[in-house]
Structure formats: C-alpha cells, structure tokens
Design a protein around this motif. Structure first.
Motif: not given
Length: 210
Positions: A102-103, A124-128, A157-158, A164-166
């Motif tokens: 997931l992470v 964010v949505v692309a990561g999720m 969590v995603s 955080l990454y962004i």
C-alpha cells in the motif's frame, strides 16, 4: 526508470507477489479455475497502476512496458495453489507485506503524477488509486464488499503517505530521505490501524427503523 521507482523497485516486487498470492486465496474461496486464479492475481497486483495510467493518460501501461510483471504476478498466484495449505500460517506476514505494498504503490503513483506535472489533488488521488484500487477490483470480481470500504484505515493511510511524500519533494528534501520518511510513517500508520482496529466512522441506515 525514474530515481524514486528504482529505489522502491525491490519492495514493489515483493508487494506485487504478496498481492497476487492473497488474490489467489480469494479466488480459491470462490472456487475459480486455474486461469481465474492467475487472472485475479494479475488484476489485483497490477490493477491499481493500470487504472492510474489510464486516467492520467500515462502510456504504455506499466505491465505493457514491462510484460514480465504478468509472469511474476500470474506465476505467484498459481504457485499459491500448491502452497495454500501452508499459507494460513503466515497471515501476519501477508498483512505486513500488504501494508508495505500500500505504502510503496502510493509513493510510486504520486511519483508518476508529479512527473506529469499534475495538480496536488490529482497527485494524491493518483497515489491512492495505485495503492488501493487493485484490492477493490479483486473484491468486486469476487462479489464481496471491497475491503477498502469496510475494514481498518486503508485509503487514509495512502492519503497521509502521499501528502508526506509530495510535501518533501516540493520542499526539495533529499528524495532518499523523503521516501524513507513517507514509507516509515505510512507503514507504521497502517500497522497501528490493524493492531488497534482503527476504522472510519460507518454510516448505518436501517429503512425499517427510519
């Protein structure tokens, strides 16, 4: 391969195998044939990234660009058939690998969207989508309510991991440090959610008592 993806590649491969194996177990519970097992393994492991690529217009799809991913995920699913009687003993390990997946997939999805200069919300949505949608497809094909909508914190969590990454990338912090921090926080958050059974508030509507 972009720098970030190269850093995450070993973990991503482990996560792909784990996702395919959990999908194979779901297929077994639905009494699917071997082709169904292999297909469900591929769809679960690769589905999130594929949906992301289609929505963002990011071509070729990652498994089209790297066809060996089909062999890895389909092979892992078929291997599970022979190991099924032993797999239940490693339930905790599968939960850990799923959390890692997931992470890792979330960070990779955000990285793809950032590379395409997408707005923050889309990143964010692309990561999720990358991290969560494969499991949704698995549950839908198995005629179950997706785990994403009925269990411990997952999409949350995603989102936290992605933000955080962004944030770290936008602040021009070392990519290695950003990945390590986002990975550590996201993994810890997910494992705590499992351990403490943290859940989003549920909406319960009973028309008979309305």
């Amino acid at each position: 391969m972009p720098h970030t993806e190269a850093l995450l590649f070993p973990l991503a491969m482990i996560a792909l195998v784990a996702e395919a194996m959990t999908a194979a177990l779901a297929a077994g519970r639905r009494k699917m044939d071997w082709l169904g097992v292999a297909m469900l393994g591929c769809i679960t492991a690769l589905g999130g990234g594929s949906v992301r690529d289609v929505l963002l217009g990011h071509y070729p799809l990652w498994w089209v660009d790297s066809p060996y991913l089909l062999l890895v995920t389909g092979g892992a699913a078929l291997l599970t058939i022979g190991l099924a009687r032993f797999v239940h003993r490693f339930h905790a390990i599968f939960l850990l690998l799923d959390a890692i997946g997931l992470v890792v997939f979330t960070i990779m999805g955000c990285n793809i969207a950032l590379g395409m200069n997408q707005p923050l919300l889309i990143v964010v949505v692309a990561g999720m989508i990358t991290g969560c949608v494969g499991g949704v497809l698995r549950d839908v094909l198995c005629n179950d309510v997706p785990l994403l909508f009925r269990s411990e914190l997952y999409a949350s969590v995603s989102i936290v991991t992605g933000l955080l990454y962004i944030g770290g990338i936008k602040l021009q912090v070392s990519p290695d440090l950003v990945i390590a921090a986002a990975f550590a926080v996201g993994l810890t958050f997910r494992l705590l959610a499992i351990r403490l059974k943290l859940e989003m508030p549920k909406f319960v509507y009973d028309s008979d008592n309305a």
